[in-house]
Design a protein around this motif. Sequence first.
Motif, PDB file in Angstrom:
ATOM      1  N   VAL A  10     -20.104  -1.788   1.262  1.00 51.68           N
ATOM      2  CA  VAL A  10     -19.109  -1.072   2.998  1.00 51.68           C
ATOM      3  C   VAL A  10     -17.697   0.083   3.124  1.00 51.68           C
ATOM      4  N   ASN A  59      -5.072  18.034  -2.611  1.00 50.62           N
ATOM      5  CA  ASN A  59      -3.369  17.919  -2.962  1.00 50.62           C
ATOM      6  C   ASN A  59      -3.570  17.847  -4.900  1.00 50.62           C
ATOM      7  N   THR A 157     -13.516  -0.167   1.362  1.00 54.07           N
ATOM      8  CA  THR A 157     -13.011  -0.441   2.428  1.00 54.07           C
ATOM      9  C   THR A 157     -11.544   0.524   2.455  1.00 54.07           C
ATOM     10  N   THR A 444      -5.149   5.347  -6.033  1.00 55.04           N
ATOM     11  CA  THR A 444      -4.789   6.191  -4.742  1.00 55.04           C
ATOM     12  C   THR A 444      -5.370   7.407  -5.295  1.00 55.04           C
TER      13      THR A 444
END
Length: 471
Positions: A10, A59, A157, A444
């Motif tokens: 998903v 970045n 997700t 992240t």
Amino acid sequence: MTRPTTIAIVGGGFCGMVSAIRLLQQQKIGGTHITLFERVGHGLGGVAYDIESERLLLNVPAAGMSAFEEEPEDFLNFLRTISPDAVGGTFAPRHVYGNYLRARLQTAIKARRDIQFEIRAAEILDVLPGNAGGWQVRGESFGLAFELDATAVLLTTGPGIPARPRWVTDHMLDSGHYRDAWTQTTAPSLDSTATVATIGTGLTFVDTVITLRAGGFKGHIVALSRHGVLPQIERGPPAIPTPSDIPEAFQPEALPIQSIRQLIGVFRQQLAMMHAAGRDFRMLIAAIRPLIPKLWNNLPLSERLRFLRHARHLWDSHRHRVPESVGKHIEADIAAGTLQLIAGRITGAHAHAGTLELAVRPRGQTTTIPLRVTQVINCTGAPAGAPLGNPLDALKDRRDIQPDHLGLGVLTDQAGQLLNDRGQPHVGLCYVGPLLRAQDWELTAVPELRRRLPSVVSAICSAIEAHARMA
Ligand SMILES: Cc1cc2nc3c(=O)[nH]c(=O)nc-3n(C[C@H](O)[C@H](O)[C@H](O)COP(=O)(O)OP(=O)(O)OC[C@H]3O[C@@H](n4cnc5c(N)ncnc54)[C@H](O)[C@@H]3O)c2cc1C
């Protein structure tokens, strides 16, 4: 007739696509169906890489952006097929990175004739235990509800949903006075006399400024955040540490650091030593990046909370930097007086004659000042306590998954299987992505995310094998 084994993924962002590629490379899951769900109207790539702009750059330099840790040059090689002059330190456009992921996925799909791979446009709303073991995925596609039985489900997700500030009314949303930078990317036309306020001054804010200016917006931008701190600019060649650059205090065998005060003290001391050796803070950050999950896990909950309140803005601004060419645009905008930075927060707002009148409380003051703007753009991303998004909120509301105490995300076992309310892993129901910050702090960027994908793919394969043994 036996039903085919199905894996549902998903989310078609970085984690969904790269997990799909890795699954397609597993010989042991031949004969399965894999369905990758992505929202109606979205391409593959997620908010970061499903874009078209030439001006929005990665970045992280090309050398750090391979989707596969074991093939560190993979993205650089792809980039060189388009830009032969590219080097490890090149900051490529983000849309090129999206093309890279899509190309690698296509190659992986073509290589597996024995796996039926499908990309389906749908919003997945819920995941429930299936009747015959496995899971039932419930979703909606073009207004039609559907259900799918899956042996294993991988949720990728993304980082959750940006929270809507309390003072935002439905009217402000409907009239375009307020929008969020992630979910509503198309800006209503703004004339050159308009003033835009942003909430947040991190990387999403930088993206927003670049996008507004590229779209011809010449008006004023007022950037607000609690501390008014901008991302640092990446100057000079990329910092590539060697194992000897990891300071002793952060080495695994050192005594664990158990408070933020102690952590900041050690950090400052190391920084001074780096400076004395003619190096900058980037080397220290790069050296300790792989140790962050361990440092985070050694901190008691109260100290993690202290970090979020008092030190996070400093960490974020030094850790999440912008390429020099992008930073120069922001500096030029500030020098021209068209971009103003305010440390403070919006405490209220009301719509007034086609504009918004904001009440802004500057940092350290008790009174507010008025600020009239045409539009507010929320660039904060998903802060602690924000909704996790579909289908994780449904699982959380039913107490099918264990919440973390700081509201940062979700808890899984080492392999990525979501934990139930008794702390036990749900076999074959996994999550991987930025919401793992609840347990590892920073998951992240690509270099951290890619490291987590092999274990979650193994957990999915184990669930498939266990299911096959029972059939
Ligand atoms: C603007 C931006 C720029 C970035 N730049 C860099 C960079 O230069 N270098 C770097 O290393 N990292 C960068 N990052 C960080 C990073 O790469 C991402 O956080 C990463 O994309 C996370 O991948 P993900 O797959 O977990 O989530 P996402 O990329 O957010 O993907 C999640 C996907 O799932 C879909 N989805 C969500 N819920 C559902 C549902 N219920 N049903 C169906 N589909 C659903 C979404 O539409 C989305 O496409 C950037 C992040 C952002 C936001």
